[in-house]
Scaffold this motif. Structure first.
Motif, mmCIF file in Angstrom:
data_model
loop_
_atom_site.group_PDB
_atom_site.id
_atom_site.type_symbol
_atom_site.label_atom_id
_atom_site.label_comp_id
_atom_site.label_asym_id
_atom_site.label_seq_id
_atom_site.Cartn_x
_atom_site.Cartn_y
_atom_site.Cartn_z
ATOM 1 N N ALA A 10 11.108 -4.087 -6.718
ATOM 2 C CA ALA A 10 9.998 -3.213 -6.602
ATOM 3 C C ALA A 10 8.677 -3.825 -6.630
ATOM 4 O O ALA A 10 8.684 -5.197 -7.965
ATOM 5 C CB ALA A 10 9.647 -2.724 -8.422
ATOM 6 N N LEU A 11 7.692 -4.306 -6.169
ATOM 7 C CA LEU A 11 6.932 -4.926 -5.224
ATOM 8 C C LEU A 11 5.500 -4.423 -5.833
ATOM 9 O O LEU A 11 5.571 -3.286 -4.514
ATOM 10 C CB LEU A 11 7.453 -5.731 -3.963
ATOM 11 C CG LEU A 11 8.284 -6.650 -4.209
ATOM 12 C CD1 LEU A 11 8.622 -6.906 -2.418
ATOM 13 C CD2 LEU A 11 8.532 -8.064 -5.387
ATOM 14 N N ASP A 12 4.722 -4.079 -6.827
ATOM 15 C CA ASP A 12 3.565 -3.916 -7.167
ATOM 16 C C ASP A 12 2.328 -4.539 -5.164
ATOM 17 O O ASP A 12 2.307 -5.477 -6.285
ATOM 18 C CB ASP A 12 3.426 -3.651 -7.892
ATOM 19 C CG ASP A 12 2.175 -2.725 -8.515
ATOM 20 O OD1 ASP A 12 1.290 -2.167 -7.155
ATOM 21 O OD2 ASP A 12 1.346 -2.872 -9.578
ATOM 22 N N ARG A 13 1.825 -3.725 -4.765
ATOM 23 C CA ARG A 13 1.367 -4.814 -3.667
ATOM 24 C C ARG A 13 -0.502 -3.832 -4.317
ATOM 25 O O ARG A 13 -1.444 -4.850 -3.737
ATOM 26 C CB ARG A 13 0.757 -3.374 -2.325
ATOM 27 C CG ARG A 13 2.388 -3.992 -1.591
ATOM 28 C CD ARG A 13 2.019 -3.540 -0.244
ATOM 29 N NE ARG A 13 4.443 -3.178 0.544
ATOM 30 C CZ ARG A 13 4.941 -4.654 0.492
ATOM 31 N NH1 ARG A 13 4.162 -5.434 0.863
ATOM 32 N NH2 ARG A 13 6.013 -4.175 0.733
ATOM 33 N N GLU A 14 -0.091 -3.559 -5.179
ATOM 34 C CA GLU A 14 -1.784 -3.400 -5.989
ATOM 35 C C GLU A 14 -1.980 -4.335 -7.207
ATOM 36 O O GLU A 14 -2.416 -4.261 -7.488
ATOM 37 C CB GLU A 14 -2.282 -2.336 -6.301
ATOM 38 C CG GLU A 14 -1.991 -1.229 -5.485
ATOM 39 C CD GLU A 14 -3.148 -0.767 -4.173
ATOM 40 O OE1 GLU A 14 -3.624 -1.340 -4.833
ATOM 41 O OE2 GLU A 14 -2.760 -1.137 -3.167
ATOM 42 N N ALA A 15 -0.947 -5.865 -7.300
ATOM 43 C CA ALA A 15 -0.803 -6.188 -8.133
ATOM 44 C C ALA A 15 -2.159 -7.445 -8.549
ATOM 45 O O ALA A 15 -1.838 -7.688 -7.552
ATOM 46 C CB ALA A 15 0.749 -6.195 -8.707
ATOM 47 N N ARG A 16 -2.054 -7.658 -9.267
ATOM 48 C CA ARG A 16 -2.510 -9.017 -9.576
ATOM 49 C C ARG A 16 -1.255 -10.332 -8.996
ATOM 50 O O ARG A 16 -2.062 -11.391 -8.877
ATOM 51 C CB ARG A 16 -3.720 -9.581 -10.754
ATOM 52 C CG ARG A 16 -4.938 -8.627 -10.374
ATOM 53 C CD ARG A 16 -5.705 -9.013 -12.471
ATOM 54 N NE ARG A 16 -7.017 -8.295 -12.637
ATOM 55 C CZ ARG A 16 -7.616 -9.229 -12.513
ATOM 56 N NH1 ARG A 16 -7.748 -9.936 -13.450
ATOM 57 N NH2 ARG A 16 -9.136 -7.696 -12.261
ATOM 58 N N THR A 17 -0.725 -9.748 -9.472
ATOM 59 C CA THR A 17 0.715 -10.929 -9.695
ATOM 60 C C THR A 17 0.908 -11.308 -7.922
ATOM 61 O O THR A 17 1.217 -10.021 -7.210
ATOM 62 C CB THR A 17 1.565 -10.748 -10.034
ATOM 63 O OG1 THR A 17 1.435 -10.498 -11.480
ATOM 64 C CG2 THR A 17 2.741 -11.442 -9.783
ATOM 65 N N LEU A 19 2.699 -11.131 -4.082
ATOM 66 C CA LEU A 19 4.018 -11.465 -4.065
ATOM 67 C C LEU A 19 5.180 -11.976 -3.951
ATOM 68 O O LEU A 19 6.212 -11.912 -4.305
ATOM 69 C CB LEU A 19 3.958 -9.802 -2.643
ATOM 70 C CG LEU A 19 3.337 -9.035 -2.191
ATOM 71 C CD1 LEU A 19 2.896 -8.575 -1.094
ATOM 72 C CD2 LEU A 19 4.049 -7.619 -3.633
ATOM 73 N N GLN A 22 6.144 -11.847 -8.180
ATOM 74 C CA GLN A 22 6.662 -10.490 -7.763
ATOM 75 C C GLN A 22 8.483 -11.223 -7.168
ATOM 76 O O GLN A 22 9.334 -10.863 -8.327
ATOM 77 C CB GLN A 22 6.314 -9.691 -7.442
ATOM 78 C CG GLN A 22 5.522 -9.220 -7.683
ATOM 79 C CD GLN A 22 4.129 -8.120 -7.284
ATOM 80 O OE1 GLN A 22 4.812 -6.736 -6.840
ATOM 81 N NE2 GLN A 22 3.515 -8.085 -7.033
#
Length: 79
Positions: A10-17, A19, A22
């Motif tokens: 699960a990769l969150d493209r909206e996260a500050r972390t 890619l 992640q």
């Protein structure tokens, strides 16, 4: 098996972390959980980048970091 397992990352493209981070931590968790076994080949950077819709550079950087941390062993051009 790794292809199906890696597709579940699960990769969150909206996260500050980033890619890359992640992906690196996700692969690390799969290794710790035993979902990726010792000696099991991972997909090439091109394949994983395509499957996860990431830049190949992102995958290469994640793989390189895991090699540097001792989680993976690199075998260039081993197929």
């Amino acid at each position: 098996m790794p292809r199906k397992t890696l597709a579940s990352l699960a990769l969150d493209r909206e996260a500050r972390t980033p890619l890359q981070t992640q992906l690196t931590r996700g692969l690390e968790r799969l290794i710790q959980a035993g979902s990726l076994e010792a000696g099991e080949a991972l997909p090439s950077s091109r394949e994983l980048a395509r499957d996860l819709r990431l830049s190949r550079n992102t995958v290469i950087a994640a793989y390189d970091q895991l090699v540097g941390e001792g989680w993976l062993e690199a075998r260039p051009r081993s197929g």
